[in-house]
Design an enzyme around this catalytic site. Structure first.
Site, short mmCIF file in Angstrom:
data_model
loop_
_atom_site.label_atom_id
_atom_site.label_comp_id
_atom_site.label_asym_id
_atom_site.label_seq_id
_atom_site.Cartn_x
_atom_site.Cartn_y
_atom_site.Cartn_z
N HIS A 86 0.83 -1.21 0.00
CA HIS A 86 0.00 0.00 0.00
C HIS A 86 0.86 1.25 0.00
O HIS A 86 2.09 1.20 0.14
CB HIS A 86 -0.98 0.00 1.18
N CYS A 91 2.77 -4.68 6.87
CA CYS A 91 2.60 -4.52 5.42
C CYS A 91 3.89 -4.03 4.78
O CYS A 91 4.86 -3.67 5.46
CB CYS A 91 1.48 -3.53 5.13
#
Length: 422
Positions: A250, A267
């Site tokens: 992301h 992440c």
């Protein structure tokens, strides 16, 4: 004595007063300008190229070039915290030298300052010691299926994500990006441990920013331009009892250009600009993302040999199964083997012996094969393919996955079952 003092003062006055200095005939000598005030040359390029060029210029004493480049960079990316840190240092060095990067930020929180130093370090190291041009084939990408146009390998130790294009089955380097990983590093094992998982995963979907806003509200700002979920936990993660979810590629909040190398909850985060560029090459359902501690770079001959070894092992397994040679077929399975239903090696051996005993012939073909690899203590091959099984008693087609690990010097299958993604 008074005359001596007067004479000394007169000499000093004549030397340091510009109006009293003698004029020389053209060409005029260059007027002395402090090093920080000289016109500097702006290094044009990407934000990363500019920050590295500015730091390089400081290291080489070219302060005017550093100042000009940093000023231009902050016009381009006003929220680039590392650039602000370098800028502050350049101003401080007008008065006195600094011992290290960030020396001007005496009141900054120590952890925040350390984050920025680490970011500068990994960016500079990548610039100074890039992968060797003659060895740009990653051992992690051994076989790409025709439908996998691109693949990503994340090198956590270097804080880089490398993008490769599938050119006739050969992973060909395209570009690379600075990335952020988990606050506590890698090797995720449980929910909330703030670590990034190591292994072979696949992009499963795309969550746009409007979708994220609807689901997460103000918290969606963390993901910047959007998110691309990965298939963590994969089949082997589940077998090993690893928990957690929501491991994504992301972007970053719009009020910052980039985050520290270790700042996410697990992440892999890229700058919004880089995430937008990378996203154009991501195909949900097929693009592999291999997370490793460090990429193993191979020359073409070594990569060909490693690839041939993996394909030969897979073909030997297929051939033994097709020939109904039960003993040889079962020799490919490791002691820790389980299938998708949790059946162990003993149960698998009993089941396959019974099945083969009832067959007079089989025909097995594998298509759209991919093989990706991890390294380290539990080095793994992840083979995925379309399997077409035909016999006198059964026809079956499925997308299958095998996880191979070394056992007693030989690659053995440790998990087998239907592929969840990829």
């Amino acid at each position: 004595m008074p005359w001596a003092k007067f004479g000394l003062c007169l000499v000093l006055l004549l030397f340091f007063t510009p109006a009293a200095q003698p004029r020389l005939t053209p060409p005029w000598p260059q007027t002395h300008v402090p090093v920080f005030e000289q016109p500097g040359k702006v290094f044009a390029g990407s934000p990363e190229e500019m920050i590295v060029a500015a730091i390089d210029a400081v290291r080489q004493g070219r302060m005017a070039d550093a100042r000009a480049t940093i000023d231009a960079l902050l016009v381009k990316e006003p929220n680039y915290n590392l650039a602000h840190l370098v800028s502050a240092d350049l101003y401080a060095m007008r008065a006195a030298p600094l011992a290290s990067l960030g020396g001007a930020a005496v009141d900054a929180p120590r952890d925040r300052l350390d984050d920025l130093k680490r970011e500068a370090q990994v960016r500079l190291l990548h610039h100074l010691a890039p992968p060797p041009a003659e060895r740009m084939l990653p051992a992690q990408l051994l076989v790409l299926s025709p439908g996998q146009e691109h693949a990503v390998v994340v090198d956590s130790s270097a804080a880089r994500a490398y993008l490769f294009k599938n050119v006739d089955g050969v992973p060909t380097y395209v570009t690379d990006y600075y990335v952020t990983i988990g606050k506590l590093g890698t090797d995720k094992t449980r929910e909330g441990d703030q670590r990034t998982p190591l292994g072979v995963y696949f992009v499963t979907s795309h969550m746009t920013r409007p979708q994220l806003d609807k689901i997460y509200g103000e918290a969606a700002s963390l993901y910047g331009v959007g998110a691309w979920p990965l298939s963590y936990p994969n089949e082997l993660d589940r077998r090993e009892g690893r928990t957690g979810h929501g491991i994504w590629l992301h972007g970053v909040p719009y009020d910052t250009y980039s985050r520290a190398p270790q700042a996410s909850n697990g992440c892999v985060a890229l700058t919004n600009e880089d995430m937008t560029a990378l996203a154009r090459q991501l195909a949900p359902g097929s693009t592999p993302v291999v997370n490793v501690t460090r990429i193993e770079w191979l020359d073409r001959a070594s990569w060909d040999a490693r690839r041939a070894q993996a394909l030969a092992r897979l073909e030997a397994w297929r051939g033994a199964w097709e020939s109904l040679d039960t003993q040889r077929y079962l020799s490919f399975y490791g002691n820790r083997f389980t299938d998708q239903d949790g059946q162990n090696l003993a149960g698998w051996q009993k089941q396959k012996a019974a099945v083969n005993a009832g067959r007079s012939w089989t025909k097995i073909t594998l298509d759209k094969v991919s093989i990706f690899a991890t390294s380290g203590e539990n080095a793994t091959w992840v083979a995925t393919f379309d399997q077409d099984y035909r016999s006198d008693a059964l026809d079956n087609r499925m997308r299958k996955r095998l996880y191979w690990q070394e056992e007693n010097g030989a690659w053995k299958i440790q998990w087998e079952g239907r592929a969840r993604a990829g």
